[in-house]
Structures are given as C-alpha cells and as structure tokens.
Design a protein around this motif. Structure first.
Motif, PDB file in Angstrom:
ATOM      1  N   PRO A  90       0.817  -1.219   0.000  1.00  0.00           N
ATOM      2  CA  PRO A  90       0.000   0.000   0.000  1.00  0.00           C
ATOM      3  C   PRO A  90       0.846   1.262   0.000  1.00  0.00           C
ATOM      4  O   PRO A  90       1.944   1.295   0.556  1.00  0.00           O
ATOM      5  CB  PRO A  90      -0.807  -0.127   1.294  1.00  0.00           C
ATOM      6  CG  PRO A  90       0.065  -0.951   2.192  1.00  0.00           C
ATOM      7  CD  PRO A  90       0.751  -1.931   1.288  1.00  0.00           C
ATOM      8  N   ALA A  91       0.326   2.298  -0.627  1.00  0.00           N
ATOM      9  CA  ALA A  91       1.017   3.587  -0.662  1.00  0.00           C
ATOM     10  C   ALA A  91      -0.018   4.697  -0.747  1.00  0.00           C
ATOM     11  O   ALA A  91      -1.065   4.537  -1.387  1.00  0.00           O
ATOM     12  CB  ALA A  91       1.965   3.666  -1.858  1.00  0.00           C
ATOM     13  N   ALA A  92       0.254   5.805  -0.069  1.00  0.00           N
ATOM     14  CA  ALA A  92      -0.673   6.933  -0.111  1.00  0.00           C
ATOM     15  C   ALA A  92       0.057   8.214   0.269  1.00  0.00           C
ATOM     16  O   ALA A  92       1.039   8.195   1.022  1.00  0.00           O
ATOM     17  CB  ALA A  92      -1.852   6.714   0.826  1.00  0.00           C
ATOM     18  N   ASN A  93      -0.441   9.303  -0.274  1.00  0.00           N
ATOM     19  CA  ASN A  93       0.078  10.628   0.056  1.00  0.00           C
ATOM     20  C   ASN A  93      -1.118  11.543   0.259  1.00  0.00           C
ATOM     21  O   ASN A  93      -1.924  11.725  -0.655  1.00  0.00           O
ATOM     22  CB  ASN A  93       0.980  11.148  -1.058  1.00  0.00           C
ATOM     23  CG  ASN A  93       1.715  12.419  -0.658  1.00  0.00           C
ATOM     24  OD1 ASN A  93       1.123  13.341  -0.097  1.00  0.00           O
ATOM     25  ND2 ASN A  93       2.997  12.483  -0.955  1.00  0.00           N
ATOM     26  N   VAL A  94      -1.251  12.109   1.459  1.00  0.00           N
ATOM     27  CA  VAL A  94      -2.393  12.958   1.794  1.00  0.00           C
ATOM     28  C   VAL A  94      -1.897  14.360   2.111  1.00  0.00           C
ATOM     29  O   VAL A  94      -0.942  14.527   2.874  1.00  0.00           O
ATOM     30  CB  VAL A  94      -3.163  12.385   2.998  1.00  0.00           C
ATOM     31  CG1 VAL A  94      -4.357  13.274   3.343  1.00  0.00           C
ATOM     32  CG2 VAL A  94      -3.630  10.960   2.712  1.00  0.00           C
ATOM     33  N   GLN A  95      -2.554  15.364   1.517  1.00  0.00           N
ATOM     34  CA  GLN A  95      -2.203  16.749   1.751  1.00  0.00           C
ATOM     35  C   GLN A  95      -3.470  17.549   2.055  1.00  0.00           C
ATOM     36  O   GLN A  95      -4.502  17.342   1.404  1.00  0.00           O
ATOM     37  CB  GLN A  95      -1.498  17.351   0.526  1.00  0.00           C
ATOM     38  CG  GLN A  95      -0.206  16.648   0.121  1.00  0.00           C
ATOM     39  CD  GLN A  95       0.920  16.878   1.108  1.00  0.00           C
ATOM     40  OE1 GLN A  95       1.014  17.938   1.731  1.00  0.00           O
ATOM     41  NE2 GLN A  95       1.788  15.875   1.257  1.00  0.00           N
ATOM     42  N   LEU A  96      -3.382  18.455   3.023  1.00  0.00           N
ATOM     43  CA  LEU A  96      -4.512  19.300   3.408  1.00  0.00           C
ATOM     44  C   LEU A  96      -4.036  20.735   3.525  1.00  0.00           C
ATOM     45  O   LEU A  96      -3.028  21.008   4.187  1.00  0.00           O
ATOM     46  CB  LEU A  96      -5.093  18.823   4.743  1.00  0.00           C
ATOM     47  CG  LEU A  96      -6.238  19.642   5.343  1.00  0.00           C
ATOM     48  CD1 LEU A  96      -7.473  19.562   4.452  1.00  0.00           C
ATOM     49  CD2 LEU A  96      -6.565  19.155   6.744  1.00  0.00           C
ATOM     50  N   THR A  97      -4.738  21.663   2.880  1.00  0.00           N
ATOM     51  CA  THR A  97      -4.375  23.074   2.949  1.00  0.00           C
ATOM     52  C   THR A  97      -5.635  23.916   3.108  1.00  0.00           C
ATOM     53  O   THR A  97      -6.746  23.475   2.804  1.00  0.00           O
ATOM     54  CB  THR A  97      -3.623  23.539   1.688  1.00  0.00           C
ATOM     55  OG1 THR A  97      -4.440  23.286   0.534  1.00  0.00           O
ATOM     56  CG2 THR A  97      -2.300  22.814   1.531  1.00  0.00           C
ATOM     57  N   VAL A 104      -3.190  29.730   9.001  1.00  0.00           N
ATOM     58  CA  VAL A 104      -2.829  28.796   7.933  1.00  0.00           C
ATOM     59  C   VAL A 104      -3.028  27.358   8.389  1.00  0.00           C
ATOM     60  O   VAL A 104      -2.571  26.965   9.470  1.00  0.00           O
ATOM     61  CB  VAL A 104      -1.371  29.011   7.496  1.00  0.00           C
ATOM     62  CG1 VAL A 104      -0.957  27.972   6.460  1.00  0.00           C
ATOM     63  CG2 VAL A 104      -1.195  30.415   6.928  1.00  0.00           C
ATOM     64  N   LEU A 105      -3.715  26.584   7.553  1.00  0.00           N
ATOM     65  CA  LEU A 105      -3.933  25.167   7.803  1.00  0.00           C
ATOM     66  C   LEU A 105      -3.038  24.353   6.879  1.00  0.00           C
ATOM     67  O   LEU A 105      -3.019  24.566   5.672  1.00  0.00           O
ATOM     68  CB  LEU A 105      -5.403  24.808   7.546  1.00  0.00           C
ATOM     69  CG  LEU A 105      -5.743  23.314   7.465  1.00  0.00           C
ATOM     70  CD1 LEU A 105      -5.560  22.659   8.833  1.00  0.00           C
ATOM     71  CD2 LEU A 105      -7.165  23.116   6.960  1.00  0.00           C
ATOM     72  N   GLN A 106      -2.299  23.408   7.459  1.00  0.00           N
ATOM     73  CA  GLN A 106      -1.463  22.508   6.677  1.00  0.00           C
ATOM     74  C   GLN A 106      -1.525  21.117   7.285  1.00  0.00           C
ATOM     75  O   GLN A 106      -1.415  20.961   8.501  1.00  0.00           O
ATOM     76  CB  GLN A 106       0.001  22.984   6.646  1.00  0.00           C
ATOM     77  CG  GLN A 106       0.240  24.231   5.824  1.00  0.00           C
ATOM     78  CD  GLN A 106       1.709  24.584   5.734  1.00  0.00           C
ATOM     79  OE1 GLN A 106       2.444  24.439   6.703  1.00  0.00           O
ATOM     80  NE2 GLN A 106       2.142  25.017   4.572  1.00  0.00           N
ATOM     81  N   GLY A 107      -1.696  20.127   6.438  1.00  0.00           N
ATOM     82  CA  GLY A 107      -1.715  18.753   6.907  1.00  0.00           C
ATOM     83  C   GLY A 107      -1.047  17.841   5.903  1.00  0.00           C
ATOM     84  O   GLY A 107      -1.105  18.100   4.698  1.00  0.00           O
ATOM     85  N   SER A 108      -0.409  16.789   6.383  1.00  0.00           N
ATOM     86  CA  SER A 108       0.244  15.861   5.469  1.00  0.00           C
ATOM     87  C   SER A 108       0.452  14.520   6.158  1.00  0.00           C
ATOM     88  O   SER A 108       0.568  14.442   7.391  1.00  0.00           O
ATOM     89  CB  SER A 108       1.597  16.409   4.994  1.00  0.00           C
ATOM     90  OG  SER A 108       2.467  16.609   6.091  1.00  0.00           O
ATOM     91  N   ALA A 109       0.483  13.474   5.354  1.00  0.00           N
ATOM     92  CA  ALA A 109       0.809  12.131   5.833  1.00  0.00           C
ATOM     93  C   ALA A 109       1.202  11.293   4.635  1.00  0.00           C
ATOM     94  O   ALA A 109       0.626  11.430   3.554  1.00  0.00           O
ATOM     95  CB  ALA A 109      -0.368  11.494   6.557  1.00  0.00           C
ATOM     96  N   VAL A 110       2.192  10.439   4.807  1.00  0.00           N
ATOM     97  CA  VAL A 110       2.666   9.573   3.737  1.00  0.00           C
ATOM     98  C   VAL A 110       2.656   8.131   4.232  1.00  0.00           C
ATOM     99  O   VAL A 110       3.276   7.811   5.255  1.00  0.00           O
ATOM    100  CB  VAL A 110       4.090   9.961   3.286  1.00  0.00           C
ATOM    101  CG1 VAL A 110       4.588   8.973   2.235  1.00  0.00           C
ATOM    102  CG2 VAL A 110       4.103  11.377   2.742  1.00  0.00           C
TER     103      VAL A 110
END
Length: 236
Positions: A90-97, A104-110
C-alpha cells in the motif's frame, strides 16, 4: 451514473474490463448545514480510480472555496489523497491546505511500504499554534504502533474543521502498542479549560488505557477535573 438527493449530487462512470478498473466520479454537497447546524457553505469532491482491480491507483480531492463554521470562516480548503490500494504494497500521500479564520492550515501524511513493512511517516496537522504530529508503523493487518503528540493551545479552529463549536486547550499523547492480548491505545492529556455548548470543565487530566481496542475494548484509568459545569449545575 447520476445521483441527486436534496443538496447531494454526483455523476460519473465506472467500468471493469479484463480486471482493469476505470472509474471517474464527481459530486458536491451544496449545503453542509445538513451535517451541522453550526456550519454553512458547500463542498465538492472527485474520485478517480485506474488500473488493476485488486491494486488500483486512486485519487481523491475534496475542496471548498468558503465555509462558515461556529462563526469562523474557512477558505481555500483542499484535501488531496493519492495512492495505490494494493494490500501487499500500500502507498498513499495525503495533503490538506486552507485558511481558518486567518490562520494557515497545513496537513500531510505519507503511507509507504519498504521491505514488506508499512508505516505512516510525517503525520502532521498544523493550524496556527495547534499541532498534531507523529509516526506510526503498521503490521500486516494495518494495526498501528507509535505515538501521536497533541499540542493544541486553541482547539476552536480545529473543532470548526470537524463542523463543531468548542473552545479550550489540550496537550498530551496518544500511544498505540501491541501485546499478546491485542492492540492497546494509551491516552495521556491535560486541559486547563475546555467547553462545548453548555458543558465545560477546568484543570482536566486524563490517564487512560484502552486495551484490546479492536476486538473487546476494556477501558481503565483516571479522569480528573477541578470543576465541571453543565448548564446551571456545577460540580467541583
């Protein structure tokens, strides 16, 4: 395919030929007050899936130009998630802005898999001075092990993202672990003050363990507060 149900609409197409998946769906929720009385605005979403039926490449986007939640304006909100739904790799890249009431809102997960071992690296959600961060290892059943740190001096903007109205602060950790009896999650947190609606509490501390939380949860620990107020009732 077409769907229309009140404020919810969606349309698109999907096909499966020779074990190859091809799907493209777009939609919108024109009135999010249906989800929360404290929210106003609209959101749009799109989902695309391509490739082998057992391991398609996925792409999801959710966005909104402007939302109003609990008297806070959320603008330029965009969530993007891309990855491969392959159980073996499995692989995923999540970004939130976005922007929440000028912050400022920033989110990330790999999610990555190396030598057969999966992990969520660089889990981060920041909004103003609020910060949630951590790294989690995943086993073959996707049960996580690791620690997520909470440093939330002002939960109000984060609550607005969840279409809720709340105020206060929370600091602490959430620790995931595995034992012979199953996976556990331990919560240690403190709050000087926290409120939601007509319920509030001051000087709260939590030290709790949820054992075997996936199969047969058993909760133990202590929750302390100097005072709890519910409407006209005060306990101290």
């Amino acid at each position: 395919m077409k769907l229309a149900s009140g404020a919810l609409t969606a349309d698109g197409q999907a096909s499966l030929t020779d074990n190859k998946l091809n799907a493209d769906i777009k939609g919108a929720l024109a009135d999010i007050s249906l989800l929360s009385k404290d929210a106003k605005g609209a959101i749009a979403f799109a989902l695309n899936a391509q490739g082998a039926s057992l391991a398609p490449v996925l792409s999801l986007t959710v966005n909104s130009d402007r939302l109003s939640v609990a008297e806070r304006e959320i603008t330029g909100l965009k969530l993007t998630a891309t990855g491969k739904a392959d159980a073996a790799n499995p692989a995923a890249n999540v970004q939130l802005t976005g922007d929440v009431a000028g912050e400022v809102l920033q989110g990330s997960a790999v999610l990555a898999t190396t030598n057969g071992k999966s992990a969520i690296n660089g889990l981060l959600l920041s909004l103003g001075k609020n910060r949630i961060s951590g790294d989690l290892a995943l086993d073959e059943a996707f049960v996580q092990v690791g620690t997520v740190a909470l440093d939330l001096p002002d939960i109000g903007p984060l609550a607005a993202l969840a279409l809720e109205k709340a105020e206060g602060d929370v600091r602490g950790t959430i620790t995931f672990s595995k034992t012979a009896n199953g996976p556990n999650v331990a919560v240690k947190a403190n709050a000087a003050a926290i409120s939601r609606g007509d319920i509030s509490a001051k000087d709260v501390s939590i030290d709790a363990l949820i054992a075997n939380y996936l199969a047969a949860p058993v909760i133990s620990g202590k929750v302390r507060a100097d005072s709890v107020t519910s409407g006209g009732t005060v306990v101290s």
